[in-house]
Design a protein around this motif. Structure first.
Motif, PDB file in Angstrom:
ATOM      1  N   ALA A  42       0.867  -1.184   0.000  1.00 13.08           N
ATOM      2  CA  ALA A  42       0.000   0.000   0.000  1.00 13.08           C
ATOM      3  C   ALA A  42       0.900   1.229   0.000  1.00 13.08           C
ATOM      4  O   ALA A  42       1.599   1.493   0.969  1.00 13.08           O
ATOM      5  CB  ALA A  42      -0.910  -0.007   1.217  1.00 13.08           C
ATOM      6  N   ALA A  43       0.909   1.941  -1.123  1.00 13.74           N
ATOM      7  CA  ALA A  43       1.801   3.086  -1.290  1.00 13.74           C
ATOM      8  C   ALA A  43       1.023   4.393  -1.182  1.00 13.74           C
ATOM      9  O   ALA A  43       0.197   4.702  -2.038  1.00 13.74           O
ATOM     10  CB  ALA A  43       2.502   2.992  -2.637  1.00 13.74           C
ATOM     11  N   ALA A  44       1.302   5.134  -0.130  1.00 11.48           N
ATOM     12  CA  ALA A  44       0.595   6.401   0.099  1.00 11.48           C
ATOM     13  C   ALA A  44       0.798   7.380  -1.049  1.00 11.48           C
ATOM     14  O   ALA A  44      -0.098   8.149  -1.381  1.00 11.48           O
ATOM     15  CB  ALA A  44       1.057   7.027   1.413  1.00 11.48           C
ATOM     16  N   GLY A  45       1.937   7.355  -1.695  1.00 13.18           N
ATOM     17  CA  GLY A  45       2.224   8.292  -2.789  1.00 13.18           C
ATOM     18  C   GLY A  45       1.362   8.096  -4.013  1.00 13.18           C
ATOM     19  O   GLY A  45       1.315   8.957  -4.890  1.00 13.18           O
ATOM     20  N   LEU A  46       0.673   6.964  -4.110  1.00 10.90           N
ATOM     21  CA  LEU A  46      -0.209   6.729  -5.248  1.00 10.90           C
ATOM     22  C   LEU A  46      -1.580   7.348  -5.041  1.00 10.90           C
ATOM     23  O   LEU A  46      -2.363   7.448  -5.970  1.00 10.90           O
ATOM     24  CB  LEU A  46      -0.360   5.227  -5.499  1.00 10.90           C
ATOM     25  N   ARG A  47      -1.854   7.761  -3.830  1.00 10.55           N
ATOM     26  CA  ARG A  47      -3.145   8.372  -3.519  1.00 10.55           C
ATOM     27  C   ARG A  47      -3.002   9.881  -3.657  1.00 10.55           C
ATOM     28  O   ARG A  47      -2.241  10.517  -2.933  1.00 10.55           O
ATOM     29  CB  ARG A  47      -3.562   8.003  -2.106  1.00 10.55           C
ATOM     30  N   SER A  48      -3.728  10.447  -4.584  1.00  6.48           N
ATOM     31  CA  SER A  48      -3.617  11.869  -4.857  1.00  6.48           C
ATOM     32  C   SER A  48      -4.241  12.700  -3.743  1.00  6.48           C
ATOM     33  O   SER A  48      -5.329  12.391  -3.256  1.00  6.48           O
ATOM     34  CB  SER A  48      -4.306  12.196  -6.181  1.00  6.48           C
ATOM     35  N   SER A  49      -3.563  13.751  -3.373  1.00  2.00           N
ATOM     36  CA  SER A  49      -4.112  14.677  -2.386  1.00  2.00           C
ATOM     37  C   SER A  49      -5.145  15.604  -3.025  1.00  2.00           C
ATOM     38  O   SER A  49      -5.807  16.358  -2.331  1.00  2.00           O
ATOM     39  CB  SER A  49      -2.990  15.500  -1.749  1.00  2.00           C
ATOM     40  N   VAL A  50      -5.254  15.531  -4.339  1.00  2.00           N
ATOM     41  CA  VAL A  50      -6.213  16.374  -5.066  1.00  2.00           C
ATOM     42  C   VAL A  50      -7.155  15.501  -5.905  1.00  2.00           C
ATOM     43  O   VAL A  50      -7.466  15.817  -7.042  1.00  2.00           O
ATOM     44  CB  VAL A  50      -5.489  17.433  -5.933  1.00  2.00           C
ATOM     45  N   GLU A  51      -7.598  14.387  -5.313  1.00  2.00           N
ATOM     46  CA  GLU A  51      -8.473  13.461  -6.040  1.00  2.00           C
ATOM     47  C   GLU A  51      -9.714  14.136  -6.599  1.00  2.00           C
ATOM     48  O   GLU A  51     -10.126  13.854  -7.717  1.00  2.00           O
ATOM     49  CB  GLU A  51      -8.907  12.311  -5.123  1.00  2.00           C
ATOM     50  N   ASN A  52     -10.325  15.016  -5.814  1.00  2.00           N
ATOM     51  CA  ASN A  52     -11.527  15.696  -6.296  1.00  2.00           C
ATOM     52  C   ASN A  52     -11.223  16.577  -7.501  1.00  2.00           C
ATOM     53  O   ASN A  52     -12.032  16.678  -8.421  1.00  2.00           O
ATOM     54  CB  ASN A  52     -12.179  16.517  -5.183  1.00  2.00           C
ATOM     55  N   ARG A  53     -10.046  17.205  -7.518  1.00  2.00           N
ATOM     56  CA  ARG A  53      -9.664  18.019  -8.676  1.00  2.00           C
ATOM     57  C   ARG A  53      -9.515  17.139  -9.913  1.00  2.00           C
ATOM     58  O   ARG A  53      -9.954  17.486 -10.997  1.00  2.00           O
ATOM     59  CB  ARG A  53      -8.365  18.767  -8.389  1.00  2.00           C
ATOM     60  N   TRP A  54      -8.869  15.969  -9.753  1.00  2.00           N
ATOM     61  CA  TRP A  54      -8.741  15.030 -10.877  1.00  2.00           C
ATOM     62  C   TRP A  54     -10.117  14.618 -11.379  1.00  2.00           C
ATOM     63  O   TRP A  54     -10.384  14.619 -12.578  1.00  2.00           O
ATOM     64  CB  TRP A  54      -7.977  13.778 -10.440  1.00  2.00           C
ATOM     65  N   ARG A  55     -10.991  14.246 -10.463  1.00  2.00           N
ATOM     66  CA  ARG A  55     -12.324  13.776 -10.829  1.00  2.00           C
ATOM     67  C   ARG A  55     -13.109  14.864 -11.557  1.00  2.00           C
ATOM     68  O   ARG A  55     -13.708  14.630 -12.591  1.00  2.00           O
ATOM     69  CB  ARG A  55     -13.060  13.308  -9.570  1.00  2.00           C
ATOM     70  N   ASP A  56     -13.078  16.084 -11.026  1.00  2.00           N
ATOM     71  CA  ASP A  56     -13.802  17.196 -11.641  1.00  2.00           C
ATOM     72  C   ASP A  56     -13.229  17.560 -13.012  1.00  2.00           C
ATOM     73  O   ASP A  56     -13.973  17.813 -13.958  1.00  2.00           O
ATOM     74  CB  ASP A  56     -13.776  18.426 -10.725  1.00  2.00           C
ATOM     75  N   LEU A  84       4.296  13.371  -8.470  1.00  2.00           N
ATOM     76  CA  LEU A  84       4.199  12.718  -7.160  1.00  2.00           C
ATOM     77  C   LEU A  84       3.886  11.226  -7.270  1.00  2.00           C
ATOM     78  O   LEU A  84       4.624  10.400  -6.721  1.00  2.00           O
ATOM     79  CB  LEU A  84       3.166  13.435  -6.293  1.00  2.00           C
ATOM     80  N   PRO A  85       2.815  10.810  -7.987  1.00  2.00           N
ATOM     81  CA  PRO A  85       2.606   9.356  -8.104  1.00  2.00           C
ATOM     82  C   PRO A  85       3.684   8.689  -8.950  1.00  2.00           C
ATOM     83  O   PRO A  85       4.018   7.525  -8.726  1.00  2.00           O
ATOM     84  CB  PRO A  85       1.223   9.232  -8.739  1.00  2.00           C
ATOM     85  N   GLY A  86       4.266   9.428  -9.898  1.00  2.00           N
ATOM     86  CA  GLY A  86       5.374   8.877 -10.676  1.00  2.00           C
ATOM     87  C   GLY A  86       6.563   8.555  -9.794  1.00  2.00           C
ATOM     88  O   GLY A  86       7.240   7.539  -9.968  1.00  2.00           O
ATOM     89  N   SER A  87       6.823   9.408  -8.812  1.00  2.00           N
ATOM     90  CA  SER A  87       7.911   9.163  -7.860  1.00  2.00           C
ATOM     91  C   SER A  87       7.630   7.928  -7.011  1.00  2.00           C
ATOM     92  O   SER A  87       8.530   7.132  -6.740  1.00  2.00           O
ATOM     93  CB  SER A  87       8.105  10.374  -6.944  1.00  2.00           C
TER      94      SER A  87
END
Length: 147
Positions: A42-56, A84-87
């Motif tokens: 489970a990699a925290a860096g794969l979870r976007s801190s701006v998920e809602n922005r991506w979705r919108d 960030l997720p690339g890293s």
């Protein structure tokens, strides 16, 4: 849709964002591959801190829009949000054994953003059960279709 025939075991790692709902899919794929004893990373860096922005942004661009078609919503969009997720992917890939393969299910457009952050290449939207194989040597990654 993937089933055991669409998997390419053995996988050295099964990877997920660290959200509980995200871990359920690699659990199912790990079982389908017959690798129940292989841990899920489970990699925290794969979870976007701006998920809602991506979705919108994806919703505004239209169904099945390519990453390049998603309009910028901030000066760092999608550059930093892809880096960030690339890293996180780069760290995971570095930890794989030679010729090891990891399976990481995800959702558009954040999966494509992670691939962009890792490889510097934009991939088209991925359909259900489809994927790419980031391959490389010494940190120079390319994208190959996943057969």
């Amino acid at each position: 849709m993937i089933g055991p025939d669409g998997l390419h075991p053995p996988c050295a790692a099964f990877v997920s964002a660290d959200a509980a709902r995200a871990i359920q899919m690699p659990e199912m794929l790990r079982h389908a591959a017959g690798q129940d004893d292989t841990p899920i990373t489970a990699a925290a860096g794969l979870r976007s801190s701006v998920e809602n922005r991506w979705r919108d942004a994806a919703k505004a661009a239209g169904k099945r829009a390519a990453l390049k078609d998603i309009p910028p919503s901030a000066p760092t969009w999608p550059g930093r949000e892809s880096w960030l997720p690339g890293s996180a992917l780069r760290q995971l890939v570095a930890g794989l054994p030679e010729d090891g393969r990891a399976l990481m299910p995800g959702h558009s457009p954040t999966t494509e953003a992670a691939v962009l952050g890792l490889t510097g290449r934009v991939v088209p939207p991925l359909g259900n059960g489809k994927g790419v194989l980031p391959a490389g040597d010494g940190g120079d990654y390319r994208v190959e279709p996943l057969d």
